[in-house]
Design a protein around this motif. Sequence first.
Motif, mmCIF file in Angstrom:
data_model
loop_
_atom_site.group_PDB
_atom_site.id
_atom_site.type_symbol
_atom_site.label_atom_id
_atom_site.label_comp_id
_atom_site.label_asym_id
_atom_site.label_seq_id
_atom_site.Cartn_x
_atom_site.Cartn_y
_atom_site.Cartn_z
ATOM 1 N N MET A 1 0.708 -1.141 -0.389
ATOM 2 C CA MET A 1 -0.330 -0.292 0.005
ATOM 3 C C MET A 1 1.421 1.490 0.157
ATOM 4 N N LEU A 2 0.601 2.213 -1.382
ATOM 5 C CA LEU A 2 1.258 3.378 -1.215
ATOM 6 C C LEU A 2 1.266 4.562 -0.165
ATOM 7 N N LYS A 3 1.232 4.598 1.030
ATOM 8 C CA LYS A 3 1.352 6.375 1.814
ATOM 9 C C LYS A 3 1.455 7.613 0.799
ATOM 10 N N ILE A 4 0.112 8.111 0.561
ATOM 11 C CA ILE A 4 0.411 9.311 0.209
ATOM 12 C C ILE A 4 -0.103 10.542 1.065
ATOM 13 N N ALA A 5 0.125 11.730 0.737
ATOM 14 C CA ALA A 5 -0.879 13.133 1.300
ATOM 15 C C ALA A 5 -1.241 14.213 0.894
ATOM 16 N N ILE A 6 -2.513 14.569 1.017
ATOM 17 C CA ILE A 6 -2.956 15.559 -0.029
ATOM 18 C C ILE A 6 -3.006 16.693 0.033
ATOM 19 N N MET A 7 -2.477 17.379 -1.193
ATOM 20 C CA MET A 7 -2.431 19.280 -0.506
ATOM 21 C C MET A 7 -3.228 19.644 -1.205
ATOM 22 N N GLY A 8 -4.255 20.525 -1.153
ATOM 23 C CA GLY A 8 -5.383 21.555 -1.815
ATOM 24 C C GLY A 8 -6.748 20.680 -1.260
ATOM 25 N N ALA A 9 -8.055 21.218 -0.704
ATOM 26 C CA ALA A 9 -9.071 20.589 0.142
ATOM 27 C C ALA A 9 -10.331 20.862 -1.171
ATOM 28 N N GLY A 10 -9.893 21.775 -2.365
ATOM 29 C CA GLY A 10 -10.829 22.525 -3.340
ATOM 30 C C GLY A 10 -11.378 21.313 -3.674
ATOM 31 N N MET A 12 -10.754 19.498 -7.115
ATOM 32 C CA MET A 12 -9.530 18.287 -7.418
ATOM 33 C C MET A 12 -9.338 17.551 -5.941
ATOM 34 N N GLY A 13 -8.735 17.987 -4.985
ATOM 35 C CA GLY A 13 -8.453 17.742 -3.634
ATOM 36 C C GLY A 13 -9.422 16.810 -3.383
ATOM 37 N N SER A 14 -10.819 17.504 -2.950
ATOM 38 C CA SER A 14 -11.618 16.304 -2.243
ATOM 39 C C SER A 14 -11.700 14.701 -3.217
#
Length: 259
Positions: A1-10, A12-14
């Motif tokens: 499993m690849l651990k990722i983080a997301i920057m941006g909660a608009g 696209m991010g959502s």
Amino acid sequence: MLKIAIMGAGRMGSLIRSTAETMRDAAGEAVFDVAFQVGRDLSDLDSAPAVDVLVDFSHASCLEAAVAYARRSGAALVCGTTGLTAAQMGSLRALGAHAAVLHSGNYSIGIAALRHLVGQAARELPGFDVEIVECHHNKKVDAPSGTAKLLLDTVLSEKNAASAATCAPTDAAVGGYRPVYGREGMCGARDEREVGVHALRGGTVAGVHTVSFFGTDEELSLTHRATSRQIFVDGALAATLKLAGREPGFYTFDEIMFA
């Protein structure tokens, strides 16, 4: 499993988060572990845990924080933020000395194909005038779009390469092909070395890009039409999987997806 983080909660991010959290492999196991998501409060990155890949679809003003986190944590960076300045692009390229970095103004496979076709047409139609038109929803804040800039770069590269190979040394003062962003007033006849770029905004359009080649008594137009943002999300997550584990460097979408 690849651990990722997301920057941006608009939007696209959502959508990236909701898609990543539902993706499963052939064995039914989760593909991604979304460790965290950063919205407007960039200070959240200061104490954020390390991840394999940071996926950034935020805003140009957040790029410095994304680069700092990737440099500090060693995470790879998939960046889809548009409207970046030349200095910000330089910052991304410099980060490539420490981490795997991918930046693209568009993560659609169809757009990648369009760019290849545009390059071919620019080579094979040397005497044709070129105009680029992009259309997006009325909430988009930058113009022209990052995709239009990708297409423009392709046209300019092909046109200027062909011009350099065929023109006499005395023609150097004429200059290369150049973009013209819209036209107004008594701007005079179209110069044969300009490439028109035009931005339309309205409604909820996900994205339409058309590159037209105008010759004598004939016209060729190549169009890509997106009907939802999902195609960009799917492409970005596919690229995220392929970028993970790569050696440090600054990569293009083509290099990650097709090389």
